[in-house]
Write a protein that holds these residues in place. Structure first.
Motif, mmCIF file in Angstrom:
data_model
loop_
_atom_site.group_PDB
_atom_site.id
_atom_site.type_symbol
_atom_site.label_atom_id
_atom_site.label_comp_id
_atom_site.label_asym_id
_atom_site.label_seq_id
_atom_site.Cartn_x
_atom_site.Cartn_y
_atom_site.Cartn_z
ATOM 1 N N ILE A 153 0.916 -1.151 0.080
ATOM 2 C CA ILE A 153 -0.076 -0.122 0.035
ATOM 3 C C ILE A 153 0.782 1.202 0.078
ATOM 4 N N ARG A 155 -3.944 -3.747 7.154
ATOM 5 C CA ARG A 155 -3.295 -3.893 5.757
ATOM 6 C C ARG A 155 -4.359 -4.541 4.696
ATOM 7 N N GLU A 211 -6.275 -3.038 1.492
ATOM 8 C CA GLU A 211 -6.252 -3.734 0.102
ATOM 9 C C GLU A 211 -7.458 -4.250 -0.240
ATOM 10 N N ARG A 223 -9.184 -1.029 -1.403
ATOM 11 C CA ARG A 223 -8.657 -0.570 -2.979
ATOM 12 C C ARG A 223 -9.253 -1.446 -3.992
ATOM 13 N N ARG A 224 -9.212 -2.884 -4.035
ATOM 14 C CA ARG A 224 -9.490 -3.700 -4.823
ATOM 15 C C ARG A 224 -11.105 -3.622 -5.134
#
Length: 399
Positions: free
Chosen positions: A3, A159, A163, A166-167
């Motif tokens: 990230i 984390r 992620e 973000r996906r």
């Protein structure tokens, strides 16, 4: 995937800054009050501890190295003022190092790497106890082991969550792009269909009228005859160019709806009349029912329109019959022309008309058949389901 790192923004920037400052002050107070250590070393260790926490936002791996090194040096330089004081890990050392691990994990350090740093931390504590057993006890290692383990778990969870977010954001962007592309293709298909159904029909009528004018009008001068021929040629060329554009516009996308006012069965008589004015022998047989769903009426209108376009292109001087009848649960549409009395040079076609007609009818779960008749003519026959409902004001329209 790591990230992107960076100092927090907006209010979280103030929270992070206050956290670094608070750790600096608390480390000075903790070391100065509970351990025997030179004053200069107290400030140096406090600054190093705060620096590691600040670096955790910007350089996670370097921050963990600096924090663990500072923790080891702190254990080496400090001696508890009483046996009740924790050693080798002081309170600020345990919490400070755990915060660094958690932030570094949230900033992109993988699970295995975090576990490796946790093992290294415990190893440093074990070595310290082995080298100076008189300063602390094995039980003093438990607090650091638990806090750092919790930090590893929290960092890994943060984390993973980042992620996942973000996906999801990437997927949403892709989905929006796909929706926009699908809408674009649908609009292109609609434009192509309407161009063919409307513009091609009228251009075909222009060709037919220009070709037949010298035969329909008496005593046409040669100059006027040549002008009519030029008009027909230009209209044919326009049809050819337009159909080239249609090939670019058409996509294998189902039509989901029509935009803007659309014709219905009420305008069928006008369509037949306009075709008749072009010189074609067209008859509207029987009464035209009405009161159906707009999609049904539009589809029936387009079937007739395409059937007439084909008739005037391929059998101009042949008699054409148009009929729209209501059957049980269906609307039957037929456009049939007889065998032309003499060969006709057809206007150029692309085949999109019959394809579009079948697509329109198929969207309403109907069927279309088109082909030559045994007598040498041509028949377009469509059945469009309409159910049992019909407007109470069902009536017919003649020619």
């Amino acid at each position: 995937m790591q990230i992107p790192n960076g100092w927090p923004r907006r209010r979280w920037a103030w929270v992070a800054g206050l956290g670094v400052a608070a750790l600096l002050v608390l480390t000075v107070m903790d070391l100065g009050q509970h351990y025997h250590v030179p004053l200069g070393a107290v400030f140096a260790l406090a600054i190093a501890r705060a620096l590691a926490l600040g670096l955790a936002w910007l350089r996670p791996r370097l921050a963990v190295v600096v924090s663990l090194f500072t923790t080891a040096v702190t254990a080496a330089l400090t001696t508890p003022v009483a046996s009740s004081e924790p050693w080798p890990w002081g309170t600020t050392a345990a919490f400070g190092h755990s915060f660094v691990l958690a932030i570094a994990g949230a900033r992109g350090l993988g699970r295995r790497e975090l576990v490796g740093w946790w093992v290294a931390t415990q190893a440093v504590g074990i070595v310290a106890i082995e080298l100076a057993p008189d300063r602390g006890s094995w039980s003093s290692l438990i607090a650091m082991a638990v806090l750092s383990a919790a930090a590893v778990v929290v960092g890994d969870l943060l984390r993973s969550r980042a992620e996942t977010n973000r996906r999801l954001a990437e997927q949403e962007t892709i989905s929006k792009a796909e929706r926009a592309e699908r809408e674009r293709l649908q609009e292109r298909a609609r434009i192509a269909r309407e161009l063919h159904d409307v513009v091609a029909h009228h251009l075909s009528v222009v060709v037919v009228r220009a070709d037949s004018a010298p035969h329909r009008l008496p005593d046409v001068p040669d100059a006027v005859r040549a002008e009519f021929t030029g008009i027909a040629d230009e209209a044919r060329a326009s049809l050819t160019e337009m159909r080239r554009v249609l090939r670019l516009l058409r996509e294998p996308v189902q039509q989901t709806g029509e935009l803007g006012p659309q014709p219905g069965l009420d305008q069928l008589a006008e369509l037949v009349e306009s075709t008749r004015r072009a010189g074609a022998d067209v008859q509207l047989v029987g009464e035209v029912p009405s009161g159906f769903d707009p999609a049904v009426e539009l589809t029936a209108y387009r079937v007739v329109q395409e059937g007439l376009s084909n008739a005037v292109r391929h059998a101009l001087h042949a008699a054409v019959q148009v009929a729209v009848r209501r059957r049980t649960g269906e609307l039957e549409v037929t456009v049939q022309n007889e065998k032309p009395p003499r060969p006709v040079v057809p206007a150029p076609g692309s085949g999109h008309g019959l394809t579009g007609m079948r697509e329109r009818v198929a969207l309403l779960d109907g069927t279309v058949s088109a082909g030559p008749t045994p007598e040498g003519g041509y028949l377009v026959h469509a059945l469009i389901p309409v159910g049992e409902e019909m407007a109470s004001g069902d009536h017919g329209h003649g020619r």
